[in-house]
Enzyme design. Sequence first.
Site, PDB file in Angstrom:
ATOM      1  N   ASP A  67       1.143   4.234   6.251  1.00 47.28           N
ATOM      2  CA  ASP A  67       1.631   5.428   5.555  1.00 47.28           C
ATOM      3  C   ASP A  67       0.461   6.196   4.949  1.00 47.28           C
ATOM      4  O   ASP A  67      -0.675   5.725   4.965  1.00 47.28           O
ATOM      5  CB  ASP A  67       2.670   5.047   4.483  1.00 47.28           C
ATOM      6  CG  ASP A  67       2.294   3.796   3.699  1.00 47.28           C
ATOM      7  OD1 ASP A  67       1.098   3.416   3.714  1.00 47.28           O
ATOM      8  OD2 ASP A  67       3.171   3.186   3.075  1.00 47.28           O
ATOM      9  N   ASP A 136      11.001  -1.623  -5.827  1.00 42.00           N
ATOM     10  CA  ASP A 136      12.345  -1.130  -5.490  1.00 42.00           C
ATOM     11  C   ASP A 136      12.768  -1.533  -4.073  1.00 42.00           C
ATOM     12  O   ASP A 136      13.756  -1.025  -3.555  1.00 42.00           O
ATOM     13  CB  ASP A 136      12.408   0.404  -5.654  1.00 42.00           C
ATOM     14  CG  ASP A 136      11.441   1.146  -4.719  1.00 42.00           C
ATOM     15  OD1 ASP A 136      10.753   0.488  -3.900  1.00 42.00           O
ATOM     16  OD2 ASP A 136      11.385   2.392  -4.798  1.00 42.00           O
ATOM     17  N   HIS A 138      11.006  -1.083  -1.253  1.00 45.26           N
ATOM     18  CA  HIS A 138      10.521  -0.276  -0.132  1.00 45.26           C
ATOM     19  C   HIS A 138       9.525  -1.035   0.744  1.00 45.26           C
ATOM     20  O   HIS A 138       8.827  -1.926   0.276  1.00 45.26           O
ATOM     21  CB  HIS A 138       9.935   1.071  -0.602  1.00 45.26           C
ATOM     22  CG  HIS A 138       8.637   1.011  -1.343  1.00 45.26           C
ATOM     23  ND1 HIS A 138       8.380   1.775  -2.463  1.00 45.26           N
ATOM     24  CD2 HIS A 138       7.496   0.310  -1.149  1.00 45.26           C
ATOM     25  CE1 HIS A 138       7.158   1.557  -2.897  1.00 45.26           C
ATOM     26  NE2 HIS A 138       6.599   0.665  -2.113  1.00 45.26           N
ATOM     27  N   GLU A 143      11.726   4.554   0.908  1.00 49.07           N
ATOM     28  CA  GLU A 143      12.353   4.292  -0.377  1.00 49.07           C
ATOM     29  C   GLU A 143      13.826   3.919  -0.175  1.00 49.07           C
ATOM     30  O   GLU A 143      14.367   4.100   0.923  1.00 49.07           O
ATOM     31  CB  GLU A 143      12.209   5.534  -1.270  1.00 49.07           C
ATOM     32  CG  GLU A 143      10.761   5.878  -1.633  1.00 49.07           C
ATOM     33  CD  GLU A 143      10.143   4.933  -2.681  1.00 49.07           C
ATOM     34  OE1 GLU A 143      10.519   3.747  -2.736  1.00 49.07           O
ATOM     35  OE2 GLU A 143       9.271   5.394  -3.431  1.00 49.07           O
TER      36      GLU A 143
HETATM   37  C1  F6R Z   1       1.274   0.619   1.133  1.00 52.03           C
HETATM   38  C2  F6R Z   1       2.727   0.594   1.231  1.00 52.03           C
HETATM   39  C3  F6R Z   1       3.589   0.116   0.126  1.00 52.03           C
HETATM   40  C4  F6R Z   1       3.011  -1.064  -0.657  1.00 52.03           C
HETATM   41  C5  F6R Z   1       3.938  -1.424  -1.810  1.00 52.03           C
HETATM   42  C6  F6R Z   1       3.394  -2.555  -2.635  1.00 52.03           C
HETATM   43  O1  F6R Z   1       0.688   1.068   2.357  1.00 52.03           O
HETATM   44  O2  F6R Z   1       3.223   1.002   2.226  1.00 52.03           O
HETATM   45  O3  F6R Z   1       4.834  -0.268   0.664  1.00 52.03           O
HETATM   46  O4  F6R Z   1       2.840  -2.154   0.202  1.00 52.03           O
HETATM   47  O5  F6R Z   1       4.135  -0.302  -2.612  1.00 52.03           O
HETATM   48  O6  F6R Z   1       2.205  -2.160  -3.244  1.00 52.03           O
HETATM   49  P1  F6R Z   1       1.290  -3.206  -4.006  1.00 52.03           P
HETATM   50  O7  F6R Z   1       0.814  -4.179  -2.987  1.00 52.03           O
HETATM   51  O8  F6R Z   1       0.165  -2.399  -4.575  1.00 52.03           O
HETATM   52  O9  F6R Z   1       2.164  -3.842  -5.044  1.00 52.03           O
END
Ligand code: F6R
Length: 261
Positions: A67, A136, A138, A143
């Site tokens: 992403d 959440d 995702h 989301e």
């Molecule tokens: C990042 C992504 C997000 C993260 C998620 C967890 O490329 O796609 O889904 O993997 O927000 O983030 P962290 O690992 O920082 O808790």
Amino acid sequence: MEVVIVPDAKAGGELVARTLAQLLARKPDTLLGVATGSTPLPVYRALAELVRSGEADVSRARICQLDEYVGLPAGHPESYRSVVLREVVAPLGLSPEAFIGPDGTAEDLPAACEAYDRALAEAGGVDLQLLGIGTDGHIGFNEPCSSLASRTRIKTLTERTRADNARFFGGDVAQVPHHVITQGIGTILDARHVVLLATGEGKAEAVAQAVEGPVAAVCPASALQLHPHATVVVDEAAASRLKLAGYFRQTYAAKPHWQGL
Ligand code: F6R
């Protein structure tokens, strides 16, 4: 879905890095889908260590992005392109040409999303997609209530995700973009193997919903229950709300070593 409970984040990173080394030995030009954020960093460090010790060969590996933020100027240190170049491509000694990602600075963003899905297909598809999970639920930046069949497209971040990510922007939530390009859930499910990593108590509820809850768009990570080869690697804290933790431990302890993840 296989759930592996490891003692801590470092052990999770080493386990996934060893899995990547085995995959690269079988398929040297592996297309590895990488996530950003804090959780996968121990994987990238452990893989770079295996490369240094000669136990992993990434010379023909290819990397693709999950992403990207929309609206950050090219080269911004927190754009996910910059993060992947800094945390993955450079430490592994790969050429930036071995790396593909969506263009979050494009004028025509829908066309950039379609072009990225095409580029992934033309590259032969993702062999292993690494994922983190949002508090959440995702995956990527899909989301809650994202379509389970979605392809790469523009999404709007929830306020919770923007607050979670403010730490990468000097703690200032106003600096966190509202919009992103993300591989869709359908795109993610096209990968041949999906490995979701989660560490820390803050992820325990999302992990429990993803693994033991119903398949429901309200918890996007639950879509991994539909994938024929999905592995969830969690530390003790992230596993703390799993009702079937005992069964997951028993299964993994009895697993023949040659099977890998
Ligand atoms: C990042 C992504 C997000 C993260 C998620 C967890 O490329 O796609 O889904 O993997 O927000 O983030 P962290 O690992 O920082 O808790």
